[in-house]
Design an enzyme around this catalytic site. Structure first.
Site, PDB file in Angstrom:
ATOM      1  N   HIS A  56       2.415  13.888  11.554  1.00 46.27           N
ATOM      2  CA  HIS A  56       1.075  13.310  12.037  1.00 46.27           C
ATOM      3  C   HIS A  56       0.721  13.873  13.282  1.00 46.27           C
ATOM      4  CE1 HIS A  56       0.703  10.809   8.494  1.00 46.27           C
ATOM      5  NE2 HIS A  56       1.924  10.312   8.638  1.00 46.27           N
ATOM      6  N   GLU A 100      10.806   5.305   8.501  1.00 42.78           N
ATOM      7  CA  GLU A 100      10.539   4.775  10.050  1.00 42.78           C
ATOM      8  C   GLU A 100      11.431   3.643  10.468  1.00 42.78           C
ATOM      9  OE1 GLU A 100       6.615   3.522   9.809  1.00 42.78           O
ATOM     10  OE2 GLU A 100       5.844   5.758   9.119  1.00 42.78           O
ATOM     11  N   ASP A 157      -0.998  15.770   8.465  1.00 44.36           N
ATOM     12  CA  ASP A 157      -2.276  15.781   9.117  1.00 44.36           C
ATOM     13  C   ASP A 157      -2.361  16.282  10.428  1.00 44.36           C
ATOM     14  OD1 ASP A 157      -1.620  13.313  10.230  1.00 44.36           O
ATOM     15  OD2 ASP A 157      -2.764  12.132   8.506  1.00 44.36           O
ATOM     16  N   ASN A 189      12.975   9.554   6.127  1.00 40.29           N
ATOM     17  CA  ASN A 189      11.511   9.963   6.409  1.00 40.29           C
ATOM     18  C   ASN A 189      11.071   9.365   7.730  1.00 40.29           C
ATOM     19  OD1 ASN A 189       9.061  11.519   5.657  1.00 40.29           O
ATOM     20  ND2 ASN A 189       8.142   9.509   5.214  1.00 40.29           N
ATOM     21  N   GLU A 247       3.905  14.305   5.374  1.00 35.34           N
ATOM     22  CA  GLU A 247       2.740  13.460   5.672  1.00 35.34           C
ATOM     23  C   GLU A 247       1.792  14.117   6.347  1.00 35.34           C
ATOM     24  OE1 GLU A 247       3.201   9.351   6.449  1.00 35.34           O
ATOM     25  OE2 GLU A 247       4.859   9.136   5.183  1.00 35.34           O
TER      26      GLU A 247
HETATM   27  C1  XIL Z   1      -0.382   4.620   5.422  1.00 33.99           C
HETATM   28  C2  XIL Z   1      -1.674   4.805   4.151  1.00 33.99           C
HETATM   29  O1  XIL Z   1      -2.307   6.113   4.391  1.00 33.99           O
HETATM   30  C3  XIL Z   1      -2.726   4.001   4.296  1.00 33.99           C
HETATM   31  O2  XIL Z   1      -3.746   3.684   3.167  1.00 33.99           O
HETATM   32  C4  XIL Z   1      -2.107   2.416   4.442  1.00 33.99           C
HETATM   33  O3  XIL Z   1      -3.452   1.534   4.807  1.00 33.99           O
HETATM   34  C5  XIL Z   1      -1.087   2.496   5.388  1.00 33.99           C
HETATM   35  O4  XIL Z   1      -0.093   3.451   5.268  1.00 33.99           O
HETATM   36  N1  XIL Z   1       3.592   6.573   7.551  1.00 33.99           N
HETATM   37  C6  XIL Z   1       3.774   6.391   6.342  1.00 33.99           C
HETATM   38  C7  XIL Z   1       2.799   6.100   5.360  1.00 33.99           C
HETATM   39  O5  XIL Z   1       5.076   6.439   6.089  1.00 33.99           O
HETATM   40  O6  XIL Z   1       3.083   5.464   4.049  1.00 33.99           O
HETATM   41  C8  XIL Z   1       1.434   5.670   5.980  1.00 33.99           C
HETATM   42  O7  XIL Z   1       0.369   5.516   5.011  1.00 33.99           O
HETATM   43  C9  XIL Z   1       1.176   6.718   7.165  1.00 33.99           C
HETATM   44  C10 XIL Z   1       2.102   6.273   8.188  1.00 33.99           C
END
Ligand code: XIL
Length: 301
Positions: free
Chosen positions: A205, A127, A236, A169, A234
């Protein structure tokens, strides 16, 4: 095949999930994990605040638990994440300049060395680009140490664990836009100058505000064409029923259509495991039952 992992493996890919170490004693959770997935990403356990809570003192217990489970069950591990502006320990948040740069380099070296040979892909930097139309870097304490901090992190990770694939990422880079164009330019530049980078992770996401982009596959393909693997890291998707199921299937089809898209990771197992405060964005319901989204995903693999 009858599981996500085995179906993905049939085309040389993995299908993984984020895992929280403290949930491994939950038998419903552990059973789905062992049956369905052939890759894991520690959800928080490898982040800077977890692995180096005070400067120079490393704590790998929870992450080791996940890595050992993966080893016992023959699963790949995605390491997440070596350098990120979030979930930094407070001591790092209070550093800047050369002190922070040196702390970051030492952190990358120590963590990548501890897991040397055990990580399939590392999210080396997470990020680092800004949202919106500017196409620039995100302002952060790491960015303020100098624009070359990203390549320094990648070179350091390569030196510590030459076998791991090294990924950049990010989120909101899933379609073609100013942010993904900026990441694209960085990857192109790294490739041209020999900065070690092997893969790009697309967090994916998705929700009503940020839905699955129509040019998702094209965007994955243009990155792959730079000579890197692409991974969905990641996933969802907020929603329910057939609409959600068809979006999951569309993500799978996009990945399968891109030769170098070599793995998909969902960000949690059951809806109740999601980091999202509300909603039902995953493949299993809160009781661990397979949702329509699960069946659509399996059928598409
Ligand atoms: C999130 C986790 O799922 C949570 O449990 C934590 O509180 C915050 O981080 N992008 C990412 C992940 O790269 O590391 C994040 O994970 C979600 C967004």
């Amino acid at each position: 095949a009858t599981t996500l992992g085995a179906s993905a493996a049939a085309t040389g890919r993995y299908f993984g999930t984020a895992v929280a170490a403290y949930k491994l004693s939950d038998s419903t959770y552990a059973n789905i994990l062992s049956t369905e997935f052939n890759s894991v990403t520690p959800e928080n356990e490898m982040k800077w605040d977890a692995t180096e809570p005070s400067q120079g003192t490393f704590s790998f217990g929870s992450a080791d638990q996940i890595v050992n489970l993966a080893k016992n069950q023959g699963k790949k591990v995605r390491g997440h994440a070596l350098a990120w502006h979030q979930q930094q320990p407070s001591w790092a948040q209070n550093l800047s300049g050369t002190a922070l740069r040196n702390a970051m380099v030492n952190h990358v070296t120590q963590v990548a060395t501890h897991y040397k040979g055990q990580i399939d892909s590392w999210d080396v930097v997470n990020e680092a680009f800004a949202d919106g139309g500017g196409g620039g870097r995100r302002d952060s304490n790491l960015q303020r140490t100098g624009n070359d901090w990203i390549e320094v992190a990648f070179r350091t990770a390569r030196a510590a664990d030459p076998a791991a694939k090294l990924c950049y990422n990010d989120y909101n880079t899933d379609g073609q836009n100013a942010k993904s164009n900026a990441v694209y330019a960085m990857v192109q530049d790294f490739k041209a100058r020999g900065v070690p980078i092997d893969c790009v992770g697309f967090q994916s996401h998705f929700n009503a505000q940020s839905p699955l982009p129509a040019d998702y596959q094209a965007n994955l393909q243009r990155f792959a064409d730079l000579g890197v693997d692409v991974q969905i890291t990641e996933l969802d998707i907020e929603g329910s029923g057939t609409a959600q199921a068809s979006s999951f299937a569309a993500v799978v089809r996009a990945c399968l259509a891109v030769t170098r898209c070599n793995g998909i990771t969902v960000w949690g197992i059951r809806d109740s495991d999601s980091w999202r405060a509300s909603g039902t964005p995953l493949l299993f319901d809160g009781s661990g039952n397979k949702k329509a989204a699960y069946t659509a995903t399996l059928d598409a693999l």
